[in-house]
Each structure stands twice: as C-alpha cells, then as structure tokens.
Motif scaffolding. Structure first.
Motif, PDB file in Angstrom:
ATOM      1  N   TYR A  43      34.900  -9.113  14.168  1.00 24.95           N
ATOM      2  CA  TYR A  43      34.045  -9.561  15.269  1.00 24.95           C
ATOM      3  C   TYR A  43      33.221 -10.768  14.836  1.00 24.95           C
ATOM      4  O   TYR A  43      32.783 -10.831  13.684  1.00 24.95           O
ATOM      5  CB  TYR A  43      33.052  -8.452  15.661  1.00 24.95           C
ATOM      6  N   ASP A  44      32.965 -11.671  15.768  1.00 22.17           N
ATOM      7  CA  ASP A  44      31.951 -12.678  15.487  1.00 22.17           C
ATOM      8  C   ASP A  44      30.607 -11.948  15.523  1.00 22.17           C
ATOM      9  O   ASP A  44      30.534 -10.770  15.911  1.00 22.17           O
ATOM     10  CB  ASP A  44      32.026 -13.847  16.477  1.00 22.17           C
ATOM     11  N   LEU A  45      29.539 -12.623  15.103  1.00 22.24           N
ATOM     12  CA  LEU A  45      28.251 -11.928  14.976  1.00 22.24           C
ATOM     13  C   LEU A  45      27.729 -11.409  16.307  1.00 22.24           C
ATOM     14  O   LEU A  45      27.201 -10.299  16.385  1.00 22.24           O
ATOM     15  CB  LEU A  45      27.234 -12.847  14.300  1.00 22.24           C
ATOM     16  N   GLN A  46      27.911 -12.169  17.371  1.00 25.48           N
ATOM     17  CA  GLN A  46      27.444 -11.715  18.682  1.00 25.48           C
ATOM     18  C   GLN A  46      28.241 -10.489  19.146  1.00 25.48           C
ATOM     19  O   GLN A  46      27.673  -9.524  19.640  1.00 25.48           O
ATOM     20  CB  GLN A  46      27.557 -12.828  19.715  1.00 25.48           C
ATOM     21  N   GLY A  47      29.552 -10.540  18.985  1.00 24.57           N
ATOM     22  CA  GLY A  47      30.385  -9.402  19.372  1.00 24.57           C
ATOM     23  C   GLY A  47      30.048  -8.153  18.585  1.00 24.57           C
ATOM     24  O   GLY A  47      30.032  -7.041  19.116  1.00 24.57           O
ATOM     25  N   TRP A  48      29.762  -8.338  17.289  1.00 21.04           N
ATOM     26  CA  TRP A  48      29.390  -7.193  16.453  1.00 21.04           C
ATOM     27  C   TRP A  48      28.066  -6.597  16.922  1.00 21.04           C
ATOM     28  O   TRP A  48      27.929  -5.381  17.005  1.00 21.04           O
ATOM     29  CB  TRP A  48      29.301  -7.599  14.986  1.00 21.04           C
ATOM     30  N   GLU A  49      27.094  -7.444  17.235  1.00 17.11           N
ATOM     31  CA  GLU A  49      25.804  -6.942  17.705  1.00 17.11           C
ATOM     32  C   GLU A  49      25.969  -6.144  18.996  1.00 17.11           C
ATOM     33  O   GLU A  49      25.335  -5.107  19.173  1.00 17.11           O
ATOM     34  CB  GLU A  49      24.811  -8.091  17.900  1.00 17.11           C
ATOM     35  N   GLU A  50      26.818  -6.630  19.892  1.00 14.71           N
ATOM     36  CA  GLU A  50      27.060  -5.914  21.140  1.00 14.71           C
ATOM     37  C   GLU A  50      27.678  -4.547  20.876  1.00 14.71           C
ATOM     38  O   GLU A  50      27.258  -3.537  21.458  1.00 14.71           O
ATOM     39  CB  GLU A  50      27.957  -6.740  22.060  1.00 14.71           C
ATOM     40  N   LEU A  51      28.677  -4.499  19.992  1.00 14.79           N
ATOM     41  CA  LEU A  51      29.292  -3.214  19.644  1.00 14.79           C
ATOM     42  C   LEU A  51      28.279  -2.306  18.963  1.00 14.79           C
ATOM     43  O   LEU A  51      28.168  -1.122  19.292  1.00 14.79           O
ATOM     44  CB  LEU A  51      30.509  -3.428  18.736  1.00 14.79           C
ATOM     45  N   ALA A  52      27.531  -2.852  18.026  1.00 11.28           N
ATOM     46  CA  ALA A  52      26.545  -2.052  17.283  1.00 11.28           C
ATOM     47  C   ALA A  52      25.500  -1.447  18.217  1.00 11.28           C
ATOM     48  O   ALA A  52      25.103  -0.288  18.050  1.00 11.28           O
ATOM     49  CB  ALA A  52      25.879  -2.904  16.204  1.00 11.28           C
ATOM     50  N   GLU A  53      25.061  -2.215  19.198  1.00  7.59           N
ATOM     51  CA  GLU A  53      24.087  -1.692  20.157  1.00  7.59           C
ATOM     52  C   GLU A  53      24.663  -0.522  20.948  1.00  7.59           C
ATOM     53  O   GLU A  53      23.976   0.477  21.191  1.00  7.59           O
ATOM     54  CB  GLU A  53      23.612  -2.799  21.113  1.00  7.59           C
ATOM     55  N   ARG A  54      25.921  -0.657  21.353  1.00  9.29           N
ATOM     56  CA  ARG A  54      26.554   0.435  22.095  1.00  9.29           C
ATOM     57  C   ARG A  54      26.691   1.676  21.232  1.00  9.29           C
ATOM     58  O   ARG A  54      26.438   2.800  21.687  1.00  9.29           O
ATOM     59  CB  ARG A  54      27.908  -0.007  22.630  1.00  9.29           C
ATOM     60  N   VAL A  55      27.097   1.495  19.982  1.00  8.56           N
ATOM     61  CA  VAL A  55      27.258   2.637  19.075  1.00  8.56           C
ATOM     62  C   VAL A  55      25.894   3.245  18.761  1.00  8.56           C
ATOM     63  O   VAL A  55      25.738   4.474  18.723  1.00  8.56           O
ATOM     64  CB  VAL A  55      28.000   2.216  17.786  1.00  8.56           C
ATOM     65  N   LYS A  56      24.901   2.397  18.555  1.00  7.47           N
ATOM     66  CA  LYS A  56      23.550   2.875  18.238  1.00  7.47           C
ATOM     67  C   LYS A  56      22.981   3.738  19.358  1.00  7.47           C
ATOM     68  O   LYS A  56      22.211   4.667  19.105  1.00  7.47           O
ATOM     69  CB  LYS A  56      22.642   1.679  17.974  1.00  7.47           C
ATOM     70  N   SER A  57      23.383   3.456  20.589  1.00 10.22           N
ATOM     71  CA  SER A  57      22.843   4.203  21.727  1.00 10.22           C
ATOM     72  C   SER A  57      23.479   5.584  21.883  1.00 10.22           C
ATOM     73  O   SER A  57      23.004   6.393  22.676  1.00 10.22           O
ATOM     74  CB  SER A  57      23.013   3.409  23.013  1.00 10.22           C
ATOM     75  N   LEU A  58      24.536   5.870  21.150  1.00  8.01           N
ATOM     76  CA  LEU A  58      25.166   7.185  21.243  1.00  8.01           C
ATOM     77  C   LEU A  58      24.244   8.244  20.637  1.00  8.01           C
ATOM     78  O   LEU A  58      23.561   7.983  19.645  1.00  8.01           O
ATOM     79  CB  LEU A  58      26.512   7.188  20.508  1.00  8.01           C
ATOM     80  N   PRO A  59      24.224   9.445  21.194  1.00  8.03           N
ATOM     81  CA  PRO A  59      23.316  10.482  20.684  1.00  8.03           C
ATOM     82  C   PRO A  59      23.713  10.929  19.273  1.00  8.03           C
ATOM     83  O   PRO A  59      24.864  11.284  19.018  1.00  8.03           O
ATOM     84  CB  PRO A  59      23.458  11.621  21.692  1.00  8.03           C
ATOM     85  N   ILE A  60      22.750  10.900  18.375  1.00  9.03           N
ATOM     86  CA  ILE A  60      23.004  11.291  16.989  1.00  9.03           C
ATOM     87  C   ILE A  60      23.339  12.781  16.880  1.00  9.03           C
ATOM     88  O   ILE A  60      23.946  13.225  15.912  1.00  9.03           O
ATOM     89  CB  ILE A  60      21.816  10.908  16.096  1.00  9.03           C
ATOM     90  N   SER A  61      22.989  13.547  17.890  1.00  7.97           N
ATOM     91  CA  SER A  61      23.283  14.981  17.883  1.00  7.97           C
ATOM     92  C   SER A  61      24.742  15.281  18.214  1.00  7.97           C
ATOM     93  O   SER A  61      25.203  16.397  18.016  1.00  7.97           O
ATOM     94  CB  SER A  61      22.366  15.709  18.863  1.00  7.97           C
ATOM     95  N   ASP A  62      25.468  14.293  18.708  1.00 11.12           N
ATOM     96  CA  ASP A  62      26.867  14.475  19.081  1.00 11.12           C
ATOM     97  C   ASP A  62      27.751  14.266  17.847  1.00 11.12           C
ATOM     98  O   ASP A  62      27.773  13.163  17.278  1.00 11.12           O
ATOM     99  CB  ASP A  62      27.228  13.472  20.173  1.00 11.12           C
ATOM    100  N   PRO A  63      28.514  15.294  17.427  1.00 10.86           N
ATOM    101  CA  PRO A  63      29.365  15.153  16.237  1.00 10.86           C
ATOM    102  C   PRO A  63      30.388  14.021  16.336  1.00 10.86           C
ATOM    103  O   PRO A  63      30.636  13.320  15.348  1.00 10.86           O
ATOM    104  CB  PRO A  63      30.069  16.515  16.119  1.00 10.86           C
ATOM    105  N   SER A  64      30.937  13.806  17.518  1.00 10.00           N
ATOM    106  CA  SER A  64      31.894  12.708  17.681  1.00 10.00           C
ATOM    107  C   SER A  64      31.221  11.358  17.503  1.00 10.00           C
ATOM    108  O   SER A  64      31.803  10.433  16.921  1.00 10.00           O
ATOM    109  CB  SER A  64      32.555  12.766  19.065  1.00 10.00           C
ATOM    110  N   ALA A  65      30.010  11.226  17.990  1.00  4.75           N
ATOM    111  CA  ALA A  65      29.266   9.976  17.834  1.00  4.75           C
ATOM    112  C   ALA A  65      28.960   9.719  16.362  1.00  4.75           C
ATOM    113  O   ALA A  65      29.071   8.586  15.895  1.00  4.75           O
ATOM    114  CB  ALA A  65      27.974  10.027  18.646  1.00  4.75           C
ATOM    115  N   ARG A  66      28.605  10.762  15.620  1.00  4.85           N
ATOM    116  CA  ARG A  66      28.341  10.594  14.182  1.00  4.85           C
ATOM    117  C   ARG A  66      29.603  10.174  13.448  1.00  4.85           C
ATOM    118  O   ARG A  66      29.572   9.286  12.587  1.00  4.85           O
ATOM    119  CB  ARG A  66      27.774  11.885  13.586  1.00  4.85           C
TER     120      ARG A  66
END
Length: 139
Positions: A43-66
């Motif tokens: 990913y370019d840096l902007q694309g990575w930030e967008e993906l990271a934000e989406r992943v970061k928003s996933l609930p940490i309590s969800d085993p699949s998200a972890r």
C-alpha cells in the motif's frame, strides 16, 4: 491508482524493483504485509492509513478481529524505495509468499499484490474463467 500486471525479479539481496509506473505513488514510502492468498499486499502510505483505520475500528473483543490484526500488522513493514526504485523485502515475507526470483506485481486499484510468478498464473487464469460467479456482486 494501481493498475496493470508487471513481471520482475528479486535480486540476490532480496530487493524488488518497483515498476516505473508506480514509483511516483510510492516515493514517499509504502507498507508491505502478508496477503490472503499466500501473496503480499503493498500500500502507499495513504492507502495503508485508510486500511489501518478500518482495522483499528474493529472490536478488540472479537476473536476474528484480533486474528485479522495479527495477520495484517505483525507482518507489515514500512519501506522507502531507493534511488533505483528498489525495496528490500525481508526474508519472512518472501518465505510467506514463496517468493524466490520471479515475481508478478499486480495492480489492485488501491494496493498492489506481489506474487511468486508461478503461483500467479493459475490465480489469474481462474479469474478469467466462469464469469457467472460474479453475478451476485451486482456489477
């Protein structure tokens, strides 16, 4: 955007030359991580930030998200291409994707996929097969 299919080689030091078409988009840096089909995603840096934000928003309590976080973030490395447009792919990523010498860099609009060339051929051919399986995508 990242479009097209390019064949390149990894040199004996593990360096990959980025296609000239993409060097401007990646000059400031890029992030490479494990893909989902024994390939790598870049990913370019902007694309990575967008993906990271989406992943970061996933609930940490969800085993699949972890598990997803572990796969994407623990395998990631940030790279800056050198003057010749090369990046050093670390051994752990090359081993994960079975990359030795010949690679295909495939544009996926907002990111790149990096494949062992022999693994890419059947994947590409499969996508060129039965067009009816995409009817449910609504495109």
């Amino acid at each position: 955007m990242f479009l097209g299919e390019f064949r390149h080689t990894i040199d004996d030091k593990g360096r990959l030359t980025i296609p000239a078409k993409f060097r401007g988009l990646l000059a400031a840096g890029m992030v490479v991580t494990r893909g989902f089909d024994r390939n790598l995603m870049a990913y370019d840096l902007q694309g990575w930030e967008e993906l990271a934000e989406r992943v970061k928003s996933l609930p940490i309590s969800d085993p699949s998200a972890r598990e997803f976080r572990r796969r994407v973030f623990s395998g990631a490395i940030d790279l800056i291409p050198d003057r010749q447009g090369r990046v050093l792919l670390p051994p752990y990523l090359r081993e994960f994707a079975g990359i030795d010498t010949d690679v295909v860099i495939a544009g996926m609009y907002n990111h790149l996929e990096i494949w062992n060339a022999s693994d890419w051929t059947p994947v590409r051919e499969a996508s060129e097969g039965d067009d009816g399986r995409w009817d449910n995508l609504g495109i």
